[in-house]
Structures are given as structure tokens and as C-alpha cells.
Design an enzyme around this catalytic site. Structure first.
Site, PDB file in Angstrom:
ATOM      1  N   LYS A 123      21.824  78.043  99.280  1.00  0.00           N
ATOM      2  CA  LYS A 123      22.974  78.633  98.029  1.00  0.00           C
ATOM      3  C   LYS A 123      24.272  78.405  97.785  1.00  0.00           C
ATOM      4  CE  LYS A 123      24.772  82.651  97.531  1.00  0.00           C
ATOM      5  NZ  LYS A 123      25.255  84.091  98.742  1.00  0.00           N
ATOM      6  N   LYS A 158      36.101  80.318  98.363  1.00  0.00           N
ATOM      7  CA  LYS A 158      35.333  80.326 100.455  1.00  0.00           C
ATOM      8  C   LYS A 158      34.408  79.722  99.720  1.00  0.00           C
ATOM      9  CE  LYS A 158      31.854  82.851 102.088  1.00  0.00           C
ATOM     10  NZ  LYS A 158      31.582  84.124 102.625  1.00  0.00           N
ATOM     11  N   THR A 193      26.292  83.791 103.027  1.00  0.00           N
ATOM     12  CA  THR A 193      26.945  82.158 103.207  1.00  0.00           C
ATOM     13  C   THR A 193      28.205  81.688 104.087  1.00  0.00           C
ATOM     14  OG1 THR A 193      26.210  83.543 100.712  1.00  0.00           O
ATOM     15  CG2 THR A 193      28.448  80.998 101.440  1.00  0.00           C
TER      16      THR A 193
END
Lengths: 289, 289, 289, 289
Positions: free
Chosen positions: C168, C237, C92
């Protein structure tokens, strides 16, 4: 003094002019060399590489943002700079990059001073900037005479350069928050049929004197966002930097998050080049007006 | 003039004292009658019901909130008031209630003036309040001499009384937003090791002069929130009213929403009676400091 | 197939194990080589540089974040990779870096596929990941057999790799928003004396079935945030990346801004390594509980 | 049972029909009497005052909001009601009013049960509502047979009626937050050229099954907000009530604040009567799309 100067935007040009007027020798460099021409006529020496500017008693830089700075101030440039050179960076950059630069300069025996300024180009032209300086005191002492010709006041913040950047970003965050709040208040009062200018008259007479509320308030009251004194796009850049600086010390800034969202909305509507008083327009649009 | 006065909190007492000093006749009423005693000594006539105050040339009211007002100013009171009486309501109440009261008074041939004030008890005692007046011009003309002894400046907003309330709420929203922003900026700069007072010195010297940034900023810098000049609990009350007034005209106020959440958090931590500069404490706590 | 694999965190190890079980040849590399040992025992060939992994039919990478990726996948590595190699990046990462990598690979005749996964290490171990793949169809076709042994379902999103990363990040934003909302709802109901588990029973029986509300809701109801299935630090994050991806297309995400502030607050209180259900703790603390 | 029923909106009519089908005697009252006509044809007895409905074994009420309830259920009505009567209030009202009503009923020897429902008119017509009941257990026991014909499941929350209202408001807050989040995610993915329906397929297959994400997600993907299943205007009403209930226990709900602002923005653009999936439109507009 023998000064190098890198970055000839509106702010940079105004600063160099004041340095020249005060009798300093200035070697100037800019990526687009034509920006240097008027300064050459005024006595500046135009050089053809950043390295030629990066010498003498001190070098000043005033580049647009982190990316522009990284493109010019690289390891090689620092490697070849004369030991003991003072680099005064007057741009509003990220706290992280300021920290990194302070370290990189120190490693090579160079002095790094962060000296971001408060004030727009007209203030710079008048030599009336407010300078917020961070870095080693002796280095600042040596460039203080130059600060005195470009600014009316130098605030010394601390020995860590990046603290000056934090200060500048916090000030711009406060500015952005005040403008956002003015925009929201305008929507509230006009929604009830009260003229924004009447509201402004009341609050600036007592609670909120000073240039911010009067100046931006007037633009919002008149719904006139051009010419831009401080562009929405640049306002967003600074709010992003303030949020990043806060994130780095685990500090939430919920008002900054709101202002960021509003500025993004302004950009999305094509208003990035307008004055960031256009936050008033964002608020009005949300209220369907 | 022959004046009735209802509601003897700190603000009300200060106003009545100035009215008495200027030679007006004042009939005072308060739910807790002991609050009236010092005024009796100063020449006020203490009456035993709101109805006795609701007569003469004009009646002023300064009650705590919507609920207190509804408990006193009811249909029966208005029914028995002498036609042509001017009711000047100086409290900060909801825009919706102001509108309702304006209507109810008009139906019974009474004049309703909304005249919320800017300024705290010490300002009221000095007769230096800023008065924001809305309502019929002739009615305001008639009470202007009284305004002149309790305030230093009267702003006339419009013929709809509730517009004065909107103005007051918008001003208090701006105040609350400025304090919240100061609190967040304090967390940002101190998180990077910069003293809040240094930051304040810089911004109040240029961008943000005036009492709000200096006064509340100092409390935040010193993390000292008592004695309270303006309580967090009352700040929350006003932000709620501003949000409700905005909602009534379909206007989102995202900064007000943030401030509301922060003030609720202050209340939740038992700080409702502290000065609303305690917003600085809320921000510091979120940052784990 | 002859596969290289870079990055042996928990997720990477689980994926490689499934590749080995299915009979593929896997050359593995990790910065800390001891992470490779158990895989060597299971038949993987341990190589001593990323370049040795960057060959064969395809190379998969599963590194922690943008910085880790930039430290390994550099211009030199791509320069020396065999033409036609397919690089499948399952991490990711930021949309901006995905775009940059797609471009850099194409310039050198390499195929870049972004294939971030939904699912935690236990799901990876079971070979039941959900794979979201973006990139050239033919390249994805060729690695599909590998996807089939590590995941139960591959969603093909589009021909631009970065679109898979957007997907995502948007999914993780929704997850984070749901957990933040659960935390706030928990504070609301428990503030009125209702048990969070009772509330959860009601909503998961009808409106909100599925693993997110049940799993994270239970952790919040029990105020038990360890062991962490998805750490707050990593949640932050991803929310930062979602905000950056949205900013890049001038899209405000106000709920993401709120979640970001809450996660920063969790980090500030030392809870970064706890499960990000600790957002429930953030909400409870704000309410003084 | 001999049942009174007050409030014949869509939901009320559907409930009464199911009560009649199950053989109960129902006396119905509605402010606009024509709403009662179809029920009279189905066997209901139409009465001409709330007081006539407020008798028998139990009286159910399903009025639009706090104001409608206050206009009908007043002190006089309660005064003249037969002792021991059970009043089941199925409307979504404020927690504060629920508390006040519980107290007022108890004072007069009446039983007050709060039983707000989850489900829209089509669900009500099918007798499949989810009922969330709060109040004295014996009273709920007695009306349980009626609950069984209008709902498929009754959750008993606690002995304080208002706790059922808190539960309902918290559930609707979660619903509103999920729809806001879906709207923001849609702007993010479509901003990068990913189809919202593709994104929905991925998330509803795993993380977010169930009717909320599928139903509202589809409306957002198709940008089709009519016919409204749940109107934006009513969604805003419930979010306001959730915020007020949270404020009453000093609990900030920052996501609810964001959703409130977005719903106000929808109303401001004339979309109050559309489905509250129109939050997707609000997000798209902010992104200039």
C-alpha cells in the site's frame, strides 16, 4: 556537588572521570554494570538502579538514543525523584522527546536541562567539549561548575531545553552536509585526474580552514574510513532527527534528504560502523570507481 | 614583461592595475572600450583589437563566460598569433572549452595555461588572489612573476590546463553547497525559535571557522543580501559548469543538483543579482517564512 | 457474520454500510460516538468500548494513523479478546507497527490480517475498493466474504501482514511521485507558453492513460485544489511511512525524498487540507508563477 | 509530394519507407551512405549532399542530436534552399536550438516546423507514431498528408515550433520519472520480500494502466534490461534537455535532477546502451542488492 550519572558509554565515562578529578561525588549507573568498574576504581559510587542515581544535587544522563532514554527515564522514576532535582540530559535526542521530557519534569517539580555536546570521546576525555545548554537559567547556573570541568565552553541557547537539541542537530546536519559535499567534490576532481589531497590543500588553505574539512577530507582523500571517529550509523541517526525536527516546523531540508539517502546507501553496503567519511565511498561507487 | 590583457571587468581591471604597478607593459582590450580609460591613465596601452593584445610575451584573458570567450578567441585569432606565445586564461569556464582551447592552441604552436582565481574584486585589488594554474610547467614558470603580483599564492595543479578549471569549479561547488546548507540550517533553527546568529556563533567557534561560514552566515542571519559579493546568477553559472564537468566523467553530484534547483528558484524570484547567500531566502520561503 | 468495527471515519462508515446491506451483524465503536448514529439507524449495534467490538467472528479496524491505533489497540484489549478472533486492520499504518501488531496478536492466539485498501470514500461507498491483504491464508479465507462486499478485488500478497502495508505504501508513493512529476511538467510546459491541458491530452492519450494522470493532471491544469479527494497532509503521512519502511531495509528512495520536501512546503504554505495535487502549486511557486 | 529526407537512423528509415509506400517521391541523404541502400531498393532517390535533399515541397530531418543537426543544417545550406521550402524537423533537440533554427529559417524565407514524435522504431515502422507539431499552421497543413502516413495522430501545439519540443521533452521527462519511481518502488517492496510482479499486477490493474508501467515495470521485475527499447544514454540526453529547457524559464525540476543523477550512475556502471529501465538496477545497487 553530589551528582548522579546515568549511561556509561565512551562519552559518559570520560565525563565522569573529569567530574571525579574535580572532586565531585558521583553515583553512576549503567545497564551493563561492568562498564562502571573502572570508574569505581577512580572513586565513583556504583549504584544498582537509575532511581539511586536520580537524586542529590543533579543527575546527568548520556544515553544512546530516544529508545534507550525512554527505557530508563519513565514516569515512575520521575515520580520518586526528589523535588527540585536538576536533570541534565547530554544526549543527542529528538526535539520531540526533549519537549516531552521538559514537560514531564516540570509537572513533577523537577528541572530539566538539555545540554548536548559537540566533540568526540577524545575531546571529552580532555575536558574540552563544547556544551550547548537550554533550559531554566537558574538550573543551568547551578550545574555550570560541572559543565566547566567537562567542557571548555558552554553556550546558553534559551530557556526551552529542546532549543539546545535543535542547535545540536543543526550542527550535525551541517557536518554531515560538509562531508557529503567533500565526497562529491572528491569524485569530481579525481574523475578528471586531480588528486583529492591537492584539492584539499587549496580549499583548506583559504575558503575552508578548520578541523572538519581537513579531518574528513583526509579520510576521503586516503579512502580510509577506519578507525571511525563518528560512525555512519550514528550520523544517519542524527540526520533523521534533524529532518524530523524540521518537519515538525514544516521546513524542508533538501540537502539533509540527500545526505540521508547517501548514509542509507552506506549502511546498505555494510559500512555503518565505519566513519561517516565513508560518504566519499558512496559517491565514488555511484561514479563506478 | 610585455603583456596583452583581454577582458576588463572588475576582476580584469584590478589585475591590470597590479601588473602596471609592478612595472609590466600592458596592452589592454575590451569590447566596451570605455572600460579601458582609467587604465590608460595608469599607463596601460589601449589597443583596438584582440589580435593586438594577442602578442608579446604573454596574453592574459579574463572574460565573463564560455560565450564571451568564444566570441573573442577564435581560430583566426590563434592563426595569427606569434608562435610560442603564452595565453593565460584566468576566467572560470567550462572544462570542455578549456580542453578544446588547450588543443587548439597546441595545434598552432601556442601555449595555453588555465589559471582561474579564487577571490573577489576586493581581493584582486589587493593583489591577494589565490591562483590555480594548470598547463605546461615551463609556460607557467615564465608567467609566474606576473602571478606573483596579482596573487598571493599559486597552486600548480597539473600539466592539463582543464584540471585547473575542474579545481576551481569544485571549489565553487563546495562554496555553493556550504551556503545552501547554511540557509537550510537557518530555517531549521529559526523555526524552533533559535536565533541564527547564536547558531553561527557556536559553529564558527569550533567546527566551521573561516570566512565562508562567517561571511555568508551573517548575511543569512541578517537576511540582507545586498550588496552582492558573489551574485546568485554567477553562482548558478558555476554550479551548472560543475555539474557538466561531473557529467563528462559520469559522476553524479546530488548536492549540486539540489543547489542548482535552489539557485534557479532564486533567479525565478528576481534575486539573481543579489548575493548568493539569498539561498537563505529560498529556504525561508519554502518554509513559509 | 458477527463483525466488530472500530473507527468510523468516512472510509469506515462506507464499509460498515456495505457490510450491513449484505446482511452482516456489525457492532460499531468510535471515539466520537455521534459518528455511529447514522449507522445505528441502518441497523448497526453501537457499543461503548473497543473491547465490545473486539469479539465475534472478526473485528475490523480503520483508524487514522499509528497513534490512533496505539491509543485503542493495547495489550489489555488483546489480552481480553476471545482466542481465535481475526483482527482485520484496514488502515494505512507503518510497516513497523504492522509487524509489532502481528507479533502481539500471535502471542495471544489471535489472528492479525493487514488489509489496507486503495480507493477513496466514493469508491468505498460503491463497494469497489481494491483490497491488499496480507496474513495467514485461513484467516483471510474466513473474512473473504466480507471483503467481497466492500471491495471489488482482493489481492493476496503473502503470509506476513506487514507485506500488505508495504504494498500500500509503495502504491501511494508511486501516486505521490506521479503527482509531483505532473506538477513539475506543468511548470515546464506553461513556462514555455504551452497549455497544461494540451500537454495532458497528449500524454493521457498514449503513454499515461488511467485515472491518476487524468484526474490529478486536470486539477493541476485548472489550478483548482479543492474539494480535496486526497489531502496533502495525508499524502505526506504516507510518504513519510514509505520512507521509514524503506529505511528499515536500507533502501534509499530519492524521489520520495523530493516529494516529501514538496509536501512539507505545501503544508508550510497552509495547503495541508487541499488535495495533494497542490504539489502543482508548490512547483509553480518555486518558478515564481 | 516531392520530399527530401535527412538522417537515416532506425526511425528515419521507417518513416521514409512509409512515405514511399504512400507514393511520395523521396530524396534521401545520410552521412554514412550505406544506410540509404535498402531505401534505394524501395524506390528512394539517394542524393549525395544535404543541399540536394533540401529542396522540393518539403524536407524532413531526423538527426540524432543538436550536434548532428548543427553539423548538417548550417547557414550556407539555408542560404541556398529555395524560398518557401518547409523544413520539418522530427528530432528531439534542445528548445534553444529549435528557437534558433526557427529564427534562422524565417530570416531566409523558409518555413520551419518542429514535429518531434512519440514512439519507438517498431511504432514508426507501423506508421503509428504520435506527432507533436509546432509551427506556422499553413506549413503544417501542407505536410499533414505526410504526417498521416507516418503517424496515427498529429497534435498541433502552437505556432512556435519550439513549443512542440518542450512538449516532447516534458513527455520524456514524465516517462523517465515514472521509470525511476518504478525502480525505487521495486527496491522498497522486494526489500520486504514482496515480489515486484505482484506489486505491478496491483498497480497496473487500477491506478496505473497503460504501456509505460506495464512494459518498464516488467523489465524491472525481471531485472532484464536488454534488448533496449529506449537506451539509458538517450534517456539521459532527453532529461538533460528537459532540465535545460526548464532552466531557460527559471523552473526547477527536482525530480528531473534525481533522474539525471540516476541515469549518470547507470552510465558510470557501463549500462548506457541498456534500456533505461536499468534505473531499477541503479536503485537495487544503492540498496546493496
Amino acid at each position: 556537588m553530589d551528582i548522579g550519572f546515568i549511561g556509561l558509554g565512551e562519552m559518559g565515562v570520560a565525563m565522569v572521570q573529569n567530574m571525579l578529578k574535580a572532586g565531585h561525588t558521583v553515583r553512576v549507573w549503567n545497564r551493563s554494570p561492568q562498564r562502571a568498574e573502572p570508574l569505581a576504581a577512580a572513586g565513583a559510587r556504583v549504584v544498582s538502579s537509575p532511581a539511586e542515581a536520580f537524586s542529590g544535587d543533579a543527575v546527568f544522563s548520556m544515553l544512546a538514543d530516544d529508545a534507550a532514554l525512554r527505557a530508563v527515564i519513565d514516569a515512575q522514576l520521575l515520580e520518586h525523584a526528589p523535588r527540585g532535582l536538576i536533570h541534565v540530559n547530554m544526549a543527542t535526542i529528538s526535539v520531540a522527546l526533549a519537549e516531552e521530557l521538559a514537560h514531564a519534569h516540570a509537572l513533577r517539580g523537577l528541572h530539566y536541562v538539555a545540554a548536548p555536546v559537540l566533540g568526540r570521546p577524545d575531546v571529552a576525555a580532555a575536558g574540552k567539549l563544547t556544551i550547548v545548554a537550554g533550559g531554566p537559567a537558574e538550573a543551568i547556573d547551578r550545574v555550570q561548575p560541572v559543565f566547566d570541568v567537562i567542557g571548555q565552553k558552554t553556550w546558553r541557547i534559551g530557556s526551552l531545553p529542546q532549543q539546545a537539541n535543535v542547535m545540536k542537530l543543526a550542527a550535525n546536519f551541517m557536518l554531515a552536509a560538509a562531508v557529503e559535499t567533500l565526497g562529491e567534490a572528491a569524485s569530481l576532481v579525481t574523475g578528471h585526474g586531480v588528486a583529492m589531497q591537492d584539492f584539499l590543500d587549496v580549499i583548506t588553505a583559504g575558503l575552508f580552514p578548520g578541523p572538519v574539512y581537513q579531518g574528513y577530507g583526509k579520510m576521503i582523500a586516503e579512502r580510509r574510513y577506519e578507525p571511525a571517529l563518528f560512525k555512519a550509523r550514528l550520523g544517519l541517526k542524527d540526520v533523521r532527527l534533524a529532518l524530523a525536527a524540521a518537519d515538525a516546523v514544516s521546513t524542508p531540508l533538501p540537502v539533509a534528504s540527500v545526505v540521508r539517502d547517501s548514509l542509507i546507501e552506506a549502511i546498505a553496503h555494510g559500512d555503518g560502523e565505519k566513519d561517516f567519511a565513508v560518504l566519499g565511498q558512496v559517491s565514488a561507487r555511484r561514479a563506478g570507481r
